[in-house]
Write an enzyme that holds these catalytic residues in place. Structure first.
Site, PDB file in Angstrom:
ATOM      1  N   ARG A  36     -90.951  73.942 -69.128  1.00 56.79           N
ATOM      2  CA  ARG A  36     -92.149  73.937 -68.274  1.00 56.79           C
ATOM      3  C   ARG A  36     -92.207  75.043 -67.470  1.00 56.79           C
ATOM      4  NH1 ARG A  36     -93.395  72.959 -63.663  1.00 56.79           N
ATOM      5  NH2 ARG A  36     -91.140  72.462 -62.950  1.00 56.79           N
ATOM      6  N   VAL A  37     -93.274  75.350 -67.154  1.00 54.45           N
ATOM      7  CA  VAL A  37     -93.569  76.526 -66.189  1.00 54.45           C
ATOM      8  C   VAL A  37     -94.834  76.091 -65.539  1.00 54.45           C
ATOM      9  CG1 VAL A  37     -92.602  78.539 -67.270  1.00 54.45           C
ATOM     10  CG2 VAL A  37     -94.897  78.091 -67.457  1.00 54.45           C
ATOM     11  N   SER A  38     -94.892  76.368 -64.179  1.00 57.70           N
ATOM     12  CA  SER A  38     -96.295  75.784 -63.369  1.00 57.70           C
ATOM     13  C   SER A  38     -97.488  76.656 -63.675  1.00 57.70           C
ATOM     14  CB  SER A  38     -95.597  75.951 -61.832  1.00 57.70           C
ATOM     15  OG  SER A  38     -94.669  75.272 -61.549  1.00 57.70           O
ATOM     16  N   LEU A  39     -97.477  77.842 -63.898  1.00 59.59           N
ATOM     17  CA  LEU A  39     -98.704  78.535 -63.644  1.00 59.59           C
ATOM     18  C   LEU A  39     -98.857  79.356 -65.313  1.00 59.59           C
ATOM     19  CD1 LEU A  39     -98.275  80.421 -60.497  1.00 59.59           C
ATOM     20  CD2 LEU A  39     -99.672  78.420 -60.976  1.00 59.59           C
ATOM     21  N   GLN A  42     -97.141  82.536 -66.328  1.00 57.80           N
ATOM     22  CA  GLN A  42     -95.830  82.463 -66.693  1.00 57.80           C
ATOM     23  C   GLN A  42     -95.695  82.056 -68.018  1.00 57.80           C
ATOM     24  OE1 GLN A  42     -95.016  79.346 -63.480  1.00 57.80           O
ATOM     25  NE2 GLN A  42     -93.619  80.921 -62.668  1.00 57.80           N
TER      26      GLN A  42
END
Length: 163
Positions: A36-39, A42
């Site tokens: 997982r990444v936030s944005l 990314q």
């Protein structure tokens, strides 16, 4: 069958032995990686993270059955489609091992609670590394900004409805 004594009133049995005694085929459980990444910006980091998880899994003797990933804040649960899919798979006893790069990839808070829940379904969480503090701090700041933005939007929306 050989019971495992948990306490004086509780016994547990090996799932394979129970299925064998019933004449049923033992269900194969999956090894799943979760990244997982936030944005959205990314996305390249997400692809690299997913590849690192796969490579680590193979080099450590795990056959990866499924790779799940999300681009959402670690603070959010319902919006993370693959995270919800993972939880459902775990609760259906479909997953034996979940492999993540860092604890915060699954959740920002209450990792121990999630770990306990998964363990109750016979699922082990393997964390392959510790997060770099600068990356962690940056993502934490992004998550806090996201929370403040969501709260502000809800507040403005409520004000508009009142006027």
């Amino acid at each position: 069958m050989h019971p495992f004594v948990v306490n004086s009133h509780h016994y547990e049995y090996d799932e394979n032995e129970v299925y064998s005694m019933m004449g049923k085929k033992v269900r194969e459980r999956k090894v799943v990686t979760y990244s997982r990444v936030s944005l959205r910006k990314q996305k390249n980091d997400l692809e690299s993270q997913t590849k690192r998880l796969y490579d680590w899994s193979i080099s450590n003797g795990y056959k990866v059955d499924e790779q799940l990933s999300d681009i959402k804040s670690g603070m959010s649960f319902n919006d993370r489609k693959d995270f919800c899919k993972l939880v459902k798979m775990v609760s259906n006893y479909e997953v034996s091992v979940v492999i993540v790069e860092n604890r915060d990839r699954l959740t920002r808070f209450a990792f121990e609670l999630l770990e306990m829940l998964f363990k109750s379904y016979g699922t082990e969480i393997i964390v392959i590394s510790n997060v770099d503090n600068k990356v962690y701090e940056k993502e934490m700041i992004d998550d806090l900004i996201s929370i403040i933005h969501d709260y502000s939007m809800k507040t403005y929306s409520m004000r508009n409805k009142l006027n």
